[in-house]
Design an enzyme around this catalytic site. Structure first.
Site, PDB file in Angstrom:
ATOM      1  N   LYS A   1     -19.344 -18.367  -0.129  1.00  0.00           N
ATOM      2  CA  LYS A   1     -20.784 -18.176   0.002  1.00  0.00           C
ATOM      3  C   LYS A   1     -21.418 -17.401  -1.144  1.00  0.00           C
ATOM      4  CE  LYS A   1     -20.681 -18.284   5.054  1.00  0.00           C
ATOM      5  NZ  LYS A   1     -20.985 -17.545   6.296  1.00  0.00           N
TER       6      LYS A   1
ATOM      7  N   GLY B   1     -13.069  -4.042   0.288  1.00  0.00           N
ATOM      8  CA  GLY B   1     -14.469  -3.644   0.428  1.00  0.00           C
ATOM      9  C   GLY B   1     -14.904  -2.628  -0.608  1.00  0.00           C
TER      10      GLY B   1
ATOM     11  N   GLY C   1     -10.300  -9.646  -1.396  1.00  0.00           N
ATOM     12  CA  GLY C   1      -9.258 -10.142  -0.508  1.00  0.00           C
ATOM     13  C   GLY C   1      -8.598 -11.453  -0.870  1.00  0.00           C
TER      14      GLY C   1
ATOM     15  N   ARG D   1       0.815  -1.217   0.000  1.00  0.00           N
ATOM     16  CA  ARG D   1       0.000   0.000   0.000  1.00  0.00           C
ATOM     17  C   ARG D   1       0.851   1.270   0.000  1.00  0.00           C
ATOM     18  NH1 ARG D   1      -5.043  -1.687   4.048  1.00  0.00           N
ATOM     19  NH2 ARG D   1      -6.127  -2.938   2.488  1.00  0.00           N
TER      20      ARG D   1
END
Length: 397
Positions: free
Chosen positions: A198, A377, A354, A35
Site C-alpha cells: 500500500k 516500527g 518487516g 534479537r
C-alpha cells in the site's frame, strides 16, 4: 551521543533494556534467536569490564496481566546458552524480590527480570514504576531499538532517573548510525527501494525521503496505484483508488526535487492469487481483467539493476513481489542480488521493515548487505523523520 563505549562498568550494575520479544512455538522454544544474539555484544562488554548486567524486556502483549505463557522464564536457558553465562531469573521486575536479586548480583553475573508488561504501568509510561526499575542499576543502557518508538517506562521514562549515567548499547547505536548514513550523510547517488502492498503505509516515508534521495524505486503492490493513477489498466491487481491523487502528487513533488522515480514497466501477472496460477508477462499498464500483477517483470528488473548497481547508498524497505510464493519471489531475489553487487562495490546498504527483513533472511542476504535493522516500527518512524522517545531520552532532547 553517549554509547556503551563511553563507560567503564567495573563494579557497576548495568540496567539494560533489551528486546527479547522473540517468537516461541507451542513448546515455548525460541524459533528465531536473532534479537538475543543482537544484544550479546552489549552484555559481554559490561561483564568484561567487571560489572554485572540486569536485563529487562517485554514478551508479547499480556496487557498488564500476569500470563504464564508470556513469562521470560521460558527463554532464560536460551539466553544463558547464547551469552555463555548462566542467567539468573527473578519472578518480577520491581518490588522486594527484584531488589534482592539485583542487590545480590555479583560482578560477571547476569539477571533477567520478569516480563515488564505484566505491569500495566510499563506501557502507560508510569513514573513511579520507572523509578522502581531505576533502583536496580547504576547505569541505564538502552539497547532495544525495536521499542525505541514507544514512550514506555523502561524505554524512555526510566532514563530520567540516571542523569548522565545513561547510554546507548551497541545495537541501538548501530541502528542510529545506519539510519543517519542513509538520511543525512549518505554518499550519492542515494537510492530508496520501497515495496509492499500500500501507498498509504509508505506515504510519510516517501514524503520525508524525497529531499534525501536521488532515485526512488517503487515496487510491490503499491505499483498499481501509481500505474492506474497515470491511466494504465491494472486488472485485478491490488490498488488503492482513493490514493491515486496522492500518487500523482508524489510523482510531481519528486520531479520538482529532481528525484528520478522508477516504476515497473512490466510484471508477472497471474490468473489468481496462488502459487499455482497461470502466469504471463505483460506491460504494467496493460493488465487485463481477471489478471493481477504479483511480481516484477524482466525489463523492470533490468532497469532496477542499472539504478541499484550504480548507487552508493541504498535503503530497501519492502519486497517487489509476493515473495512468500516461490513463483513470484524472483523479483525480490533479483533486487537482493543487485544490492549485494552494489555493496561489494562499496555501497552502503540498509534493509529495514518487516517484510524486506523477512525476505533478506529467507533468501540468505543477511551477510551480503551492510546492515539489517531489527526494529520494524521504530525503523519506519525513523525514516518518517520522527524523533523516537527512547532515543531522545538518552540524548536528553
Amino acid at each position: 551521543m553517549k554509547t556503551i563505549e563511553d563507560f567503564n562498568f567495573e563494579d557497576k550494575k548495568a540496567l539494560i533494556r533489551v528486546d527479547f520479544n522473540v517468537p516461541l512455538n507451542e513448546s515455548f522454544e525460541i524459533t528465531d534467536t536473532t534479537r538475543i544474539e543482537a544484544a550479546k555484544p552489549t552484555i559481554i562488554k559490561v561483564l568484561e569490564d567487571g560489572g554485572s548486567a540486569i536485563l529487562m524486556s517485554h514478551l508479547g502483549r499480556p496487557k498488564g496481566m500476569h500470563n504464564p505463557s508470556m513469562s521470560l522464564q521460558h527463554i532464560s536457558s536460551a539466553v544463558s546458552e547464547i551469552i555463555g553465562v548462566t542467567v539468573k531469573f527473578v519472578e518480577d521486575c520491581v518490588g522486594d524480590a527484584a531488589i534482592q536479586a539485583a542487590t545480590n548480583l555479583q560482578n560477571g553475573e547476569v539477571l533477567l527480570l520478569e516480563n515488564l508488561r505484566f505491569h500495566e504501568d510499563e506501557t502507560k509510561g508510569g513514573m513511579a514504576f520507572a523509578e522502581k526499575l531505576s533502583q536496580l542499576g547504576d547505569i541505564y543502557v538502552n539497547d532495544a531499538f525495536g521499542t525505541a518508538h514507544r514512550a514506555h517506562a523502561s524505554t524512555t521514562i526510566v532514563a530520567q532517573f540516571f542523569n548522565d549515567q545513561k547510554c546507548f548499547g551497541y545495537l541501538l547505536a548501530k541502528e542510529i548510525e545506519a539510519i543517519k548514513k542513509v538520511m543525512q550523510s549518505g554518499e550519492k547517488p542515494v537510492t530508496a527501494i520501497l515495496g509492499g502492498a500500500k501507498v498509504s503505509s509508505k506515504i510519510t516515508i516517501i514524503e520525508n525521503i524525497l529531499d534525501k534521495v536521488d532515485h526512488l524505486i517503487v515496487g510491490g503492490g503499491m505499483t498499481y496505484t501509481f500505474v492506474k493513477a497515470k491511466g494504465g489498466k491494472v486488472g485485478d491487481s491490488i490498488c488503492e483508488d482513493d490514493k491515486m491523487e496522492l500518487a500523482l502528487e508524489i510523482l510531481k513533488k519528486a520531479e520538482e526535487k529532481g528525484v528520478q522515480v522508477h516504476i515497473p514497466v512490466d510484471v508477472v501477472a497471474a490468473s489468481d492469487f496462488s502459487n499455482d496460477a497461470a502466469t504471463q508477462i505483460v506491460a504494467v499498464d496493460q493488465i487485463e481483467a481477471g489478471w493481477q500483477g504479483l511480481d516484477a517483470g524482466p525489463r523492470t528488473l533490468e532497469n532496477f539493476k542499472q539504478v541499484i548497481e550504480n548507487s552508493k547508498t541504498i535503503l530497501w524497505n519492502g519486497p517487489v513481489g509476493v515473495f512468500e510464493m516461490e513463483n513470484f519471489a524472483h523479483g525480490t531475489i533479483a533486487v537482493g542480488n543487485f544490492i549485494d553487487e552494489a555493496t561489494k562495490n562499496g555501497a552502503f546498504s540498509l534493509v529495514g521493515g518487516g517484510d524486506s527483513v523477512a525476505a533478506v533472511k529467507q533468501f540468505g542476504f543477511e551477510d551480503k548487505v551492510s546492515y539489517v535493522s531489527t526494529g520494524g516500527g521504530a525503523m519506519l518512524e525513523s525514516l518518517e523523520g520522527k524523533t523516537l522517545p527512547g532515543i531522545a531520552a538518552i540524548l536528553g532532547t
